[in-house]
Scaffold this motif. Sequence first.
Motif, PDB file in Angstrom:
ATOM      1  N   GLN A 147       0.754  -0.988  -0.015  1.00 44.26           N
ATOM      2  CA  GLN A 147       0.053   0.030   0.035  1.00 44.26           C
ATOM      3  C   GLN A 147       0.728   1.279   0.084  1.00 44.26           C
ATOM      4  OE1 GLN A 147      -2.606  -0.233   3.324  1.00 44.26           O
ATOM      5  NE2 GLN A 147      -3.769  -2.062   2.559  1.00 44.26           N
ATOM      6  N   PHE A 148       1.865   1.348   0.853  1.00 50.33           N
ATOM      7  CA  PHE A 148       2.777   2.470   0.978  1.00 50.33           C
ATOM      8  C   PHE A 148       4.062   2.171   0.998  1.00 50.33           C
ATOM      9  CE2 PHE A 148      -1.363   3.634   3.118  1.00 50.33           C
ATOM     10  CZ  PHE A 148      -1.397   4.865   2.259  1.00 50.33           C
ATOM     11  N   SER A 149       4.823   2.517   0.139  1.00 49.69           N
ATOM     12  CA  SER A 149       6.318   1.973   0.001  1.00 49.69           C
ATOM     13  C   SER A 149       7.246   2.897   0.626  1.00 49.69           C
ATOM     14  CB  SER A 149       6.775   2.038  -1.682  1.00 49.69           C
ATOM     15  OG  SER A 149       8.270   1.661  -1.603  1.00 49.69           O
ATOM     16  N   TYR A 189      10.321   8.608   1.785  1.00 49.42           N
ATOM     17  CA  TYR A 189      11.671   9.185   2.261  1.00 49.42           C
ATOM     18  C   TYR A 189      12.913   8.766   0.927  1.00 49.42           C
ATOM     19  CZ  TYR A 189      15.807   9.921   5.508  1.00 49.42           C
ATOM     20  OH  TYR A 189      16.799  10.392   5.629  1.00 49.42           O
ATOM     21  N   SER A 190      13.501   9.779   0.798  1.00 47.96           N
ATOM     22  CA  SER A 190      14.807   9.517  -0.094  1.00 47.96           C
ATOM     23  C   SER A 190      16.087   9.988   0.415  1.00 47.96           C
ATOM     24  CB  SER A 190      14.786  10.175  -1.386  1.00 47.96           C
ATOM     25  OG  SER A 190      14.371  11.827  -1.182  1.00 47.96           O
ATOM     26  N   GLY A 191      17.165   9.572   0.097  1.00 48.38           N
ATOM     27  CA  GLY A 191      18.480   9.743   0.246  1.00 48.38           C
ATOM     28  C   GLY A 191      19.162   8.776   1.543  1.00 48.38           C
ATOM     29  N   SER A 192      19.937   9.100   2.225  1.00 48.79           N
ATOM     30  CA  SER A 192      20.728   8.263   3.026  1.00 48.79           C
ATOM     31  C   SER A 192      19.986   8.311   4.489  1.00 48.79           C
ATOM     32  CB  SER A 192      22.272   8.513   3.325  1.00 48.79           C
ATOM     33  OG  SER A 192      22.357   9.883   3.671  1.00 48.79           O
ATOM     34  N   SER A 193      19.998   7.351   5.178  1.00 48.98           N
ATOM     35  CA  SER A 193      19.623   7.160   6.466  1.00 48.98           C
ATOM     36  C   SER A 193      20.254   6.305   7.382  1.00 48.98           C
ATOM     37  CB  SER A 193      17.830   6.690   6.455  1.00 48.98           C
ATOM     38  OG  SER A 193      17.433   6.600   7.775  1.00 48.98           O
ATOM     39  N   GLU A 194      20.563   6.876   8.428  1.00 47.24           N
ATOM     40  CA  GLU A 194      21.170   6.079   9.630  1.00 47.24           C
ATOM     41  C   GLU A 194      20.570   4.829  10.002  1.00 47.24           C
ATOM     42  OE1 GLU A 194      22.536   8.458  12.687  1.00 47.24           O
ATOM     43  OE2 GLU A 194      23.954   9.873  11.384  1.00 47.24           O
ATOM     44  N   LEU A 195      19.107   4.752   9.919  1.00 43.95           N
ATOM     45  CA  LEU A 195      18.412   3.843  10.312  1.00 43.95           C
ATOM     46  C   LEU A 195      18.319   2.764   9.345  1.00 43.95           C
ATOM     47  CD1 LEU A 195      15.340   5.502  11.920  1.00 43.95           C
ATOM     48  CD2 LEU A 195      17.241   4.678  13.205  1.00 43.95           C
ATOM     49  N   GLY A 196      18.493   3.040   7.996  1.00 43.16           N
ATOM     50  CA  GLY A 196      18.386   2.160   6.965  1.00 43.16           C
ATOM     51  C   GLY A 196      16.903   2.175   6.587  1.00 43.16           C
ATOM     52  N   ARG A 197      16.659   1.316   5.560  1.00 42.68           N
ATOM     53  CA  ARG A 197      15.365   0.873   5.109  1.00 42.68           C
ATOM     54  C   ARG A 197      14.711   0.489   5.917  1.00 42.68           C
ATOM     55  NH1 ARG A 197      13.787   1.043  -0.400  1.00 42.68           N
ATOM     56  NH2 ARG A 197      11.638   0.142  -0.821  1.00 42.68           N
ATOM     57  N   THR A 198      13.373   1.111   6.376  1.00 47.90           N
ATOM     58  CA  THR A 198      12.501   0.533   7.419  1.00 47.90           C
ATOM     59  C   THR A 198      11.009   0.480   6.713  1.00 47.90           C
ATOM     60  OG1 THR A 198      12.020   2.786   8.262  1.00 47.90           O
ATOM     61  CG2 THR A 198      13.754   1.670   9.226  1.00 47.90           C
ATOM     62  N   ALA A 199      10.172  -0.112   7.573  1.00 48.56           N
ATOM     63  CA  ALA A 199       8.717  -0.268   7.028  1.00 48.56           C
ATOM     64  C   ALA A 199       8.000   1.231   7.188  1.00 48.56           C
ATOM     65  CB  ALA A 199       8.032  -1.228   7.867  1.00 48.56           C
ATOM     66  N   VAL A 200       6.936   1.294   6.554  1.00 50.53           N
ATOM     67  CA  VAL A 200       6.144   2.392   6.881  1.00 50.53           C
ATOM     68  C   VAL A 200       5.249   2.256   8.019  1.00 50.53           C
ATOM     69  CG1 VAL A 200       4.478   4.221   5.922  1.00 50.53           C
ATOM     70  CG2 VAL A 200       6.297   3.301   4.498  1.00 50.53           C
TER      71      VAL A 200
END
Length: 251
Positions: free
Chosen positions: A28-30, A35-46
């Motif tokens: 439903q929501f990606s 969010y775009s760009g680098s993140s210290e948390l990494g890729r997470t669920a919405v």
Amino acid sequence: MGIPTRYVEGYAVDYTEVLDGTMIDEEQFSYDDYYSGSSELGRTAVVQVDVDDGGAHAWIEAFIRGRWQVVELTPPSSEDEDETQDDFWSRFGRWLVGDDSGDTGTDTTGIAFSLGNAVWIIYVLAGCIAFAVLLFVGRIAVRKIVRFVGYHRRDKTGNVIAYYRYMCDYARLASDDFSKAGNHRQQLEYFCKGADPAETEDLAAYMEGISYGGEVSGDEYVQRMGELRVLFRSFRRQVPFMKRIYIFRML
């Protein structure tokens, strides 16, 4: 300072609110939609989280090492709370009188506690520590006196046997291997490592003789007790220092 910065407004969401939130299905929501760009948390669920105006917040971002990074300068609210916390003795004083209110304000009607008002506590604690030390030392002293008297009686045969028994008890605590020695000869071989086998055999025969009903004469008593003491002192010097302290407490 030549560092690009920008002012950002949004919402501050803490970890517990995220845990209470609702995880949205990836179909439903990606993540990429939000969010775009680098993140210290990494890729997470919405995660859908309910926020209100109480969560409104403003902060600064600085362009460092090729990307915008959050620079949070707002102090946490816990720092303000820590300034009003009572010291240990104030909390301890309320505990003594059963005051569980937990009021950390500056009300002068509260209980003021200081060591000067309860010096008896120091005396009680010092007395308990002194009593524990005396009890510990007293128990060791009693054991030493009982053992010393055990081989300084009028019964010379009993004295030799008692001293030899003490030697064996000491050796058992010093090494588990000593328990494997099943007779006087094997035990004395443990004490007499490197000694003349004939002398060891003679002393073992003597100990077996008095252990099963033999008598000790005056001159012989002095000689045999001297031999046992020399063997024991030589053995004890080979025991590690910390092990000797442990055995001193036990025997």
